[in-house]
Design an enzyme around this catalytic site. Structure first.
Site, PDB file in Angstrom:
ATOM      1  N   CYS B  87     -31.498 -51.929  30.401  1.00  0.00           N
ATOM      2  CA  CYS B  87     -32.351 -52.431  29.328  1.00  0.00           C
ATOM      3  C   CYS B  87     -33.412 -53.374  29.879  1.00  0.00           C
ATOM      4  CB  CYS B  87     -31.470 -53.090  28.251  1.00  0.00           C
ATOM      5  SG  CYS B  87     -32.347 -53.420  26.723  1.00  0.00           S
ATOM      6  N   HIS B 196     -26.693 -49.347  27.131  1.00  0.00           N
ATOM      7  CA  HIS B 196     -25.888 -50.415  27.733  1.00  0.00           C
ATOM      8  C   HIS B 196     -24.484 -49.964  28.126  1.00  0.00           C
ATOM      9  CE1 HIS B 196     -28.444 -54.003  26.927  1.00  0.00           C
ATOM     10  NE2 HIS B 196     -29.000 -53.142  26.090  1.00  0.00           N
ATOM     11  N   GLU B 198     -22.509 -51.383  30.069  1.00  0.00           N
ATOM     12  CA  GLU B 198     -21.609 -52.544  30.206  1.00  0.00           C
ATOM     13  C   GLU B 198     -21.004 -52.951  28.864  1.00  0.00           C
ATOM     14  OE1 GLU B 198     -24.633 -52.751  29.586  1.00  0.00           O
ATOM     15  OE2 GLU B 198     -25.276 -54.698  28.830  1.00  0.00           O
TER      16      GLU B 198
END
Ligand SMILES: Nc1ncnc2c1ncn2[C@@H]1O[C@H](COP(=O)(O)OP(=O)(O)O)[C@@H](O)[C@H]1O
Ligand SMILES: [Mg+2]
Lengths: 93, 226, 749, 93
Positions: B87, B196, B198
């Protein structure tokens, strides 16, 4: 202290949804006759010292490396003169 | 022995703790890196995490790109160190010209947060080897400036060289050209994407999927076996 | 330029002062003179006027809010009660949680984006000031009619502002409300909630103690933000060149706030502050007087040391400025260097502007000359208190007599089906994802539940899986029909939402949005609502930890519906046991818990189908709510229920539709004995929920309900790809989804 | 087709976090001597038909009611002339 303006606009071939959204909204607001709208950024820099050629060269470099991303944007550096004749300043109530 | 994965915190970085957590969950030693330090603390790979570094002011990633830590990251990335930009991290990588193209405001002009389906188009990069080529994964996406653009020639080149690493499936959430969600450099060590991974490493949390863990296990395997 | 010093004021008693323009009443001005024994200086007048305003002093509401303390239930959980920036609740394992709702209604009408953004910023600083790391935000919102043109201006701006600010801070938005009603046309309600987490030992309070300790102002530079009214003063004190125009609108800088958060948390970690206060309404006036008032000594401030964004600001204006993203800390001299170092690390400007003194006065200087010399308590804590007259409005009886139960009901199955579709597609019942998708709900990686779940839930300990849940609710229509019951229904709904997600409700915060306190009818609504809420909290055993009052929400003589918004905080020991709303397992049984009566007063059905508001709201039974909560929590903990959804506006059909759409499964329903299809679907009786029970658990679950005395009725099964009511109608999920999800984008996109 | 430019800037008394962030970054990039930076928007409108007084009046109104938020922004309407002498156009490679 002098003012230098850097105008940064998306390159013509890059889609500008902000400009488009504005343009699409205009007729709804009763404003006809605007064929296209592009929205960009305007930076007003207050420069210490004289705005000579070397200062302008530095600002040009700053615009090229930082203020604009030249992958997608073009820019123009201008020394601000006193308001031109054609300008109509907007005031808020 | 395990690998050391560094996560950079810039002023305004938000997902650094998540990236550190993901690295830990994958079994790596997670190391915090600070934007003002050129020192990378001997990490083996670097994650540029998501967020709004410098408030996304000027352009997303534009100010962070000039931080001291990035001097070393750019140098090391060029020398082959694995770097993942998520991002805002992806935005920083394009601003730093480690990856081609640029990120612009979403075409619908709103921030968008959704559970996004992707296809892994290149499972040979440092960060994707644990996925199958063509595997479909679902991870959160959340951004304001997620519209990937590049000129036609660059896009054709990316496609031809297999450097489009991820593509949006079902819907294109931001108007990215050719549905591009992420790309890699030619060497495959620098990867950037808008969604994302993560945030998708634990069951229950977030969307409850763990489809993102593969990024971190991929890099770990690569580093540990290397 | 003449500076209005204390000395000058003492020597010029007859100077006429603009107390009226500053919003003070004549007797209030007289009282200030009496307190000081002289006329106030311009700076003092500015401070008193803003601190004694309704917004800061709660002068109309105080006498009613007292009940929250007086009737507070016994609770071991409350670590810090009302009066501080926010209350603090013990959630076990050494953790404490603080949360609070605040309003930013008026600014959001003037400038939706910035008004809402700075609303989020303000509540986050409140939470931070308690010593907590902010971990989530929520946003209860109310707008005018969905199809009104001005709603198209206000709503997108408010939503973008909340998202723009909250997303940039890295705080997951885990819930809120969106309600449309023409009563909010000129008075949208923008409430914002923040939750923060800390260890018990990290609790910080807003007080200045310890002679010689330094007062440090840090964060953004001070500009002329939000000081509109005070400019009168400045222009009187200063010569004609006077100050330039002052912005009435504050602009937020979320990036600056993010730095402020990280910087402050690092300062807490190193134990560098004795007292701390955020700067919100009334800026430095409020922060200095509150810190000094709550502390043991006096305070001396050198106002000219404040870093300015606008060099032309007068001292009065600096005192009054509401520039955002600032905090004020009390620091021991030996710790100042380290404090400043941490600020530097985070690029945060910090300045020592004064110190705690031995005396008892708050003294403020401007380039060496004294411009303020006041007892701080008189500014911060001893403002005027009004006993405003209140009276049950003359129209209340007629409103209640206009019985919604008598409205025409659907005549046949087709009409019933049609009304179901109309209900789930109506702006208030439709999916809000067009709005909530503009908020980051994943950041921080601890979000267990977020919209459209019943409550937002975040994990606060990764090792033990301890978590907290929060829900906010309010129903202005119910409150209009009966403000006492309406406040209790808001409390009950919020409580139910938290319990439905599997968490145990612990404490309450609230935001009381009302019209003008000068109208006895409004004051009656306020008195009734606070009484209802206080009584309700006592009965449920959940203390009020804090909140906010927003008055004067009215256009001309027309007030908004009385709108108490109640936030309930709950704790869950193991977030893996959380209950989602989704019906996702084919074959599981759907049970309706609680009793369904013919209750349509204020209902969504009466609004959507008849555009009607009248009658009585649903009956409140808090003992039942408590029992329902216990069943929902045990059922979830012991694995007896896999999904739960509380019932509120829209009744059974709304809840079942949401649960089906969320899980992507259909439901086959049957009308239970003793009910007609219409009442079954649309009634809004309180104290109810629907749950999904695995077949293997059915007996255990119904036994538990039976033993505890909670009515549990099997109403159907999760099955297929449609919501079907046996013998009446069937609606494909795709059709329901289209109806439910297209409305808001259609109105706003 | 003529081009009219509307420049929209935050009022001087309003906080400009973006401009501030840019200004604070400049010294780190080696650009000294810029005392202040304000960042605003630039709209380029392509107007059908002549840009006479009535067209300008309409654009002024459009700027006031739509392009600028006069609660916090000022604007200026200008008819774009050919590039002035002082301007240095930026090109991207
Ligand atoms: N403004 C908002 N911000 C965030 N979440 C919202 C907002 N409005 C509604 N929601 C979420 O949408 C869901 C449905 O809202 P609502 O129907 O009001 O819930 P309930 O009736 O259970 O209180 C809830 O999860 C709620 O938190
Ligand atoms: Mg609910």
């Amino acid at each position: 202290m002098a003012r230098v303006v850097v105008d940064v606009m998306l390159k013509p071939e890059i889609l500008d949804p902000q400009g488009q959204a504005v343009q699409r909204a205009l007729p709804r607001l009763g404003f006809e006759g605007i064929a296209d709208v592009r929205q960009g950024k305007r930076f007003e820099l207050e420069v210490d010292g004289p705005v000579d050629e070397s200062a302008l060269a530095r600002i040009h470099e700053m615009a090229e490396t930082f203020l604009a991303n030249t992958v997608i944007e073009d820019f123009v550096v201008k020394v601000e003169e006193s308001e031109e004749g054609a300008a109509v300043a907007g005031e808020s109530k | 022995m395990t690998a050391r994965i560094g996560v950079v915190t810039f002023p305004g970085t938000l997902d650094d703790q998540d990236a550190l957590r993901a690295a830990r969950l994958a079994g790596a030693e997670a190391v915090s890196l600070w934007h003002r330090d050129k020192d990378l603390k001997q990490v083996d790979a670097v994650v540029l995490a998501g967020g709004f570094s410098y408030g996304d002011y000027l352009r997303a990633g534009a100010i962070s790109r000039f931080s001291p830590v990035m001097e070393t990251v750019i140098e090391q990335a060029k020398a082959g160190m694995p770097v993942l930009g998520i991002c805002n991290g992806f935005q920083i990588l394009t601003e730093a010209h480690l990856l081609p193209g640029a990120m612009l405001r979403n075409n619908h002009l709103h921030f968008i947060c959704r559970d996004q389906k992707l296809r892994v188009e290149n499972a040979t990069t440092a960060w994707t080897s644990d996925y199958e080529q063509g595997e479909e994964i679902q991870v959160p996406l959340k951004n304001m400036d997620g519209r990937y653009v590049a000129d036609e020639r660059t896009l054709d080149e990316l496609e031809a060289e297999g450097r489009v690493a991820f593509r949006y499936l079902d819907m294109n959430p931001n108007g990215s050209l050719r549905d591009i969600a992420g790309i890699t450099n030619a060497a495959g060590n620098v990867v950037g994407l808008m969604p994302h991974p993560e945030h998708a490493v634990e069951p229950l949390v977030g969307t409850g999927r763990t489809d993102g863990l593969g990024f971190f296990t991929s890099i770990l395997k690569k580093l540990v076996t290397a | 330029m003449t500076l209005d010093t204390v000395k000058h004021a003492a020597g010029t008693p007859d100077v006429s002062q603009p107390w009226k323009e500053l919003g003070l009443k004549e007797d209030e001005y007289a009282r200030i003179r009496e307190i000081l024994g002289r006329r106030p200086t311009g700076a003092e007048l500015a401070m008193y006027s803003v601190m004694w305003s309704e917004h800061c002093s709660y002068k109309s509401s105080k006498v009613h809010l007292k009940q929250f303390g007086e009737k507070a239930p016994e609770s071991d959980a409350l670590l810090v009660g009302i009066g501080e920036n926010a209350g603090v609740v013990d959630v076990g394992q050494g953790y404490a949680v603080t949360f609070k709702v605040e309003s930013h209604n008026h600014p959001s009408y003037i400038e939706p984006y910035q008004g809402a953004a700075t609303g989020v910023g303000g509540i986050v600083r409140d939470i931070l000031a308690m010593g907590a790391r902010p971990v989530a935000v929520m946003d209860p919102l109310r707008f005018g009619a969905a199809d009104h043109p001005d709603t198209k201006r206000v709503l997108p701006g408010v939503v973008a502002g909340i998202g723009g600010y909250g997303n940039c801070l890295g705080l997951p938005n885990i819930g809120g409300e969106v309600v449309f009603d023409s009563c909010y046309q000129g008075n949208p309600l923008v409430n914002a909630l923040c939750v923060g987490v800390m260890k018990h030992e990290d609790i910080h309070l807003a007080k200045a103690s310890g002679t010689g300790n330094k007062v440090i102002l840090y964060g953004a530079r001070t500009g002329g933000d939000g000081i509109g009214g005070v400019s009168v003063l400045a222009s009187e004190t200063f010569d004609s060149t006077g100050p330039s125009r002052r912005p009435a609108v504050q602009v937020g800088d979320p990036f600056q706030e993010k730095l402020l958060i990280e910087c402050t948390l690092e300062i807490f970690r190193e134990n560098l502050v004795d007292g701390i206060q955020d700067l919100g309404g009334a800026g430095l006036s409020c922060a200095t007087s509150e810190l000094a008032s709550a502390g043991s000594g006096g305070m001396r401030v050198e106002l000219d040391r404040v870093h300015l964004r606008d060099a032309t600001l007068s001292p009065e204006e600096i005192l009054m400025s509401e520039s955002q993203e600032r905090m004020c800390a009390i620091v021991e001299p030996g710790k100042v260097d380290r404090f400043l170092e941490i600020c530097e690390k985070w690029d945060v400007i910090a300045t020592v502007i004064g110190e705690v003194t031995e005396g008892s006065q708050l003294e403020i200087f401007w380039h060496g000359e004294q411009i303020v010399d006041v007892p701080p308590r008189t500014v911060a804590h001893e403002g005027p208190v009004y006993h405003r007259p209140y009276e049950r409005p003359s129209w209340q009886d007629a409103l209640q007599a206009d019985d919604a139960n008598k409205l025409a009901r659907p005549a046949n199955s087709d009409e019933l089906r049609e009304q179901v579709l109309k209900l789930v597609a109506s702006p208030n019942q439709a999916s809000k994802s067009w709005i909530t998708d503009q908020y980051d709900r994943f950041v921080q990686g601890n979000t267990i539940l977020a919209q459209p779940e019943d409550s937002g839930m975040v994990r606060i300990d990764e090792e033990t899986n301890l978590g907290v849940a929060v829900a906010t609710d309010g129903n202005g229509r119910y409150a209009k029909l009966d403000p006492y019951a309406g406040a209790q229904l808001a409390l009950a709904e919020s409580y139910r939402n938290v319990a439905a997600s599997g968490a145990k409700p612990l404490a309450i915060s609230n935001c009381l949005n009302f019209g003008s306190p000068e109208d006895p009818a409004v004051m009656w609504q306020f008195a009734e609502a606070t009484r209802g809420l206080a009584d309700g909290c006592l009965e449920l055993g959940t203390p009020v930890t804090g909140g906010n009052v927003s008055l004067y929400n009215q256009t001309g003589d027309t007030a908004i519906h009385p709108t108490p918004v109640v936030a309930v905080l709950g704790v869950i020991d193991d977030v893996t046991r959380r209950t989602p709303i989704a019906f996702s397992e084919e074959g599981q049984l759907i049970y309706l818990l609680g009793e369904t009566r013919e209750e349509f007063g204020g209902s969504a059905w009466s609004q959507v189908v008849h555009d009607h508001l009248g009658g009585l709201p649903p009956v409140v039974d808090l003992a039942r709510e408590k029992l329902l909560g216990e069943i929902l929590i045990s059922g979830s903990r012991d694995g007896m229920i896999d999904a739960a959804h509380d019932l509120s506006d829209g009744g059974v059909i709304q809840a079942v539709t949401e649960s089906c759409l969320r899980g992507g499964r259909g439901a086959r329903l049957v009308v239970p004995d003793g009910l007609d299809a219409f009442t079954f679907l649309f009634s809004e009786s309180a104290g109810r929920a629907v749950v999904a029970v695995p077949r293997s658990e059915e007996l255990r679950f119904t036994d538990m309900c039976g033993a505890r005395g909670l009515p549990a009725t099997r109403i159907g099964v999760i099955d297929g790809a449609a919501v079907e009511l046996q013998g009446e109608f069937s609606l494909e999920l795709s059709e329901l989804r289209e109806a439910h999800e297209a409305t808001i984008p259609g109105l706003l996109a």
